[in-house]
Design an enzyme around this catalytic site. Structure first.
Site, PDB file in Angstrom:
ATOM      1  N   ASP A 287     -59.961  49.092 -55.269  1.00  0.00           N
ATOM      2  CA  ASP A 287     -59.468  50.356 -54.702  1.00  0.00           C
ATOM      3  C   ASP A 287     -60.534  51.439 -54.595  1.00  0.00           C
ATOM      4  OD1 ASP A 287     -56.827  49.586 -54.153  1.00  0.00           O
ATOM      5  OD2 ASP A 287     -56.267  49.845 -56.256  1.00  0.00           O
TER       6      ASP A 287
ATOM      7  N   ASP B  46     -54.214  44.170 -48.867  1.00  0.00           N
ATOM      8  CA  ASP B  46     -54.621  45.579 -48.883  1.00  0.00           C
ATOM      9  C   ASP B  46     -56.150  45.726 -48.894  1.00  0.00           C
ATOM     10  OD1 ASP B  46     -52.296  44.747 -50.270  1.00  0.00           O
ATOM     11  OD2 ASP B  46     -51.985  46.716 -51.145  1.00  0.00           O
TER      12      ASP B  46
HETATM   13  N1  GLY Z   1     -52.463  49.189 -52.130  1.00  0.00           N
HETATM   14  C1  GLY Z   1     -51.253  49.347 -52.810  1.00  0.00           C
HETATM   15  C2  GLY Z   1     -50.091  49.540 -51.926  1.00  0.00           C
HETATM   16  O1  GLY Z   1     -50.161  49.445 -50.735  1.00  0.00           O
HETATM   17  O2  GLY Z   1     -49.022  49.804 -52.456  1.00  0.00           O
END
Ligand code: GLY
Length: 398
Positions: free
Chosen positions: A115, A175
């Protein structure tokens, strides 16, 4: 005969007028967004502690929920402030954006999660693009190094999470496609193609293993880090392992679109188009184009939607419209999404919703977390979508 032609003309005129009245006014929505962000800053002032630095959502009482600096969503609020500065050119927004961005400085060394890409590129990345600040540049390069340190040359991908060691060995979630933008940027900024190669390999491996025949995506693929072989494919935030979690489809669409922008590799454009087509032609697509939280969930009157997935999708479609032969189709669909989000069904009344722009997003249904709430990233991608649409229409001479 003549009378029916006359009747059709009248209906057409009335219909036309209605369409006109409901037409999306991007500047108006951006101005409303500015008022709402101003209110959110006031709410934040009343709550901020040294530890809680950025808004994420609301708690169960509907009160602003702030998060600490290491949390994955911290880049979105500064990013929204930068976009507001970009739109208004008002120094007020620049100062606020700078303050919320520099609060994240320590995260350039965060190599414990994928992230780092979201956190730093949505904040420092937006700021760097607007100011060319050399401090921001250095921080972004270090952030890219932290992210790249998670790359495994057997898997040829970046590991998403360190947690869940009892369940997964090398989890890669869809993601993660979003974090590649930081690496492409770093390759250009430093001239070191390693960053770019990592991003391309990651996108290739994801294309091979996350995507199904129907062009929907698994949420998580777990790899054996020693051999690179797939161990299992499952979901964390979706309805079922074999379902299509709505935000995951949006992350993939946005991710492959940016990969095409950065590389010109045709396979990435084709993949983005396939995902767009999957979303647009899904039998479960709602009349207002705001998806339910998972495309495979059974639709009932109270099934939560996910405005964040819609906002990410719209922003991606406006970019994809620049590269694809199906430009008009993508632009039209994106506009339908944005018009719905700008309507009173989704866009909060001024000085409500704790200053968030949008209502009705879903964080994680299986965890019972953040259901039918505002989410900071829904707002970020909504503003980005509005700005992209404005630019697109300007280029088209509209
Ligand atoms: N990247 C975490 C979400 O989309 O909830």
């Amino acid at each position: 005969m003549r009378r029916s032609v006359f009747f059709l003309m009248i209906v057409g005129l009335v219909g036309g007028c209605q369409e006109k009245a409901e037409e999306l006014n991007v500047d108006h929505v951006l101005k409303q967004s500015e008022i709402q962000l101003m209110y959110q800053l006031k709410r934040i002032d009343q709550i901020t502690t040294k530890k809680l630095i950025s808004p994420r959502s609301v708690d169960e009482q509907g009160t602003l929920h702030m998060v600490p600096v290491w949390e994955w969503t911290v880049g979105f609020f500064p990013g929204s402030l930068w976009m507001m500065y970009d739109y208004t050119q008002d120094e007020f927004w620049r100062q606020k954006a700078e303050a919320f961005t520099t609060a994240l400085e320590s995260q350039q060394y965060n190599n414990r999660t994928h992230d780092t890409g979201f956190m730093m590129y949505c904040s420092y990345g937006k700021g760097c693009a607007l100011t060319s600040d050399s401090t921001y540049r250095a921080i972004l390069i270090q952030s890219a190094k932290s992210l790249a340190s998670r790359y495994n040359d057997q898997v040829k991908a970046i590991k998403s999470w360190n947690h869940g060691k009892d369940k997964w060995q090398f989890p890669v979630i869809i993601d993660n496609m979003m974090n590649l933008e930081l690496l492409f940027w770093a390759a250009k900024a430093t001239g070191d193609s390693t960053f770019r190669n990592i991003a391309i390999n990651h996108a290739m491996v994801t294309l091979e293993h996350h995507y199904r025949m129907d062009n929907s995506s698994y949420h998580l693929v777990d790899f054996d880090p020693k051999t690179g072989h797939v161990i299992k494919k499952e979901t964390v935030q979706g309805l079922a392992n074999e379902s299509a979690w709505a935000r995951g489809q949006a992350w993939g669409l946005y991710g492959y679109t940016l990969c095409y922008r950065e590389t010109g590799i045709p396979m990435f454009l084709t993949q983005a188009e396939k995902i767009a087509d999957y979303i647009m032609h899904h039998p479960a697509i709602t009349a207002d184009k705001i998806p339910l939280w998972d495309y495979d969930v059974t639709s009932k009157a109270d099934t939560p939607r996910d405005a964040s997935a819609a906002a990410v999708t719209a922003s991606a479609l406006f970019e994809l419209a620049q590269y694809s032969d199906k430009s008009k189709t993508y632009r039209t669909f994106g506009k339908e999404i944005v018009s719905s989000l700008a309507s009173s069904s989704y866009f909060a009344e001024a000085k409500t919703n704790e200053g968030y722009l949008l209502k009705h997003s879903t964080g994680s249904m299986p965890h019972g977390n953040e259901i039918d709430v505002p989410l900071v990233y829904a707002d970020y991608y909504f503003i980005e979508a509005l700005l992209r649409l404005k630019k697109l229409e300007k280029n088209l001479g509209n």
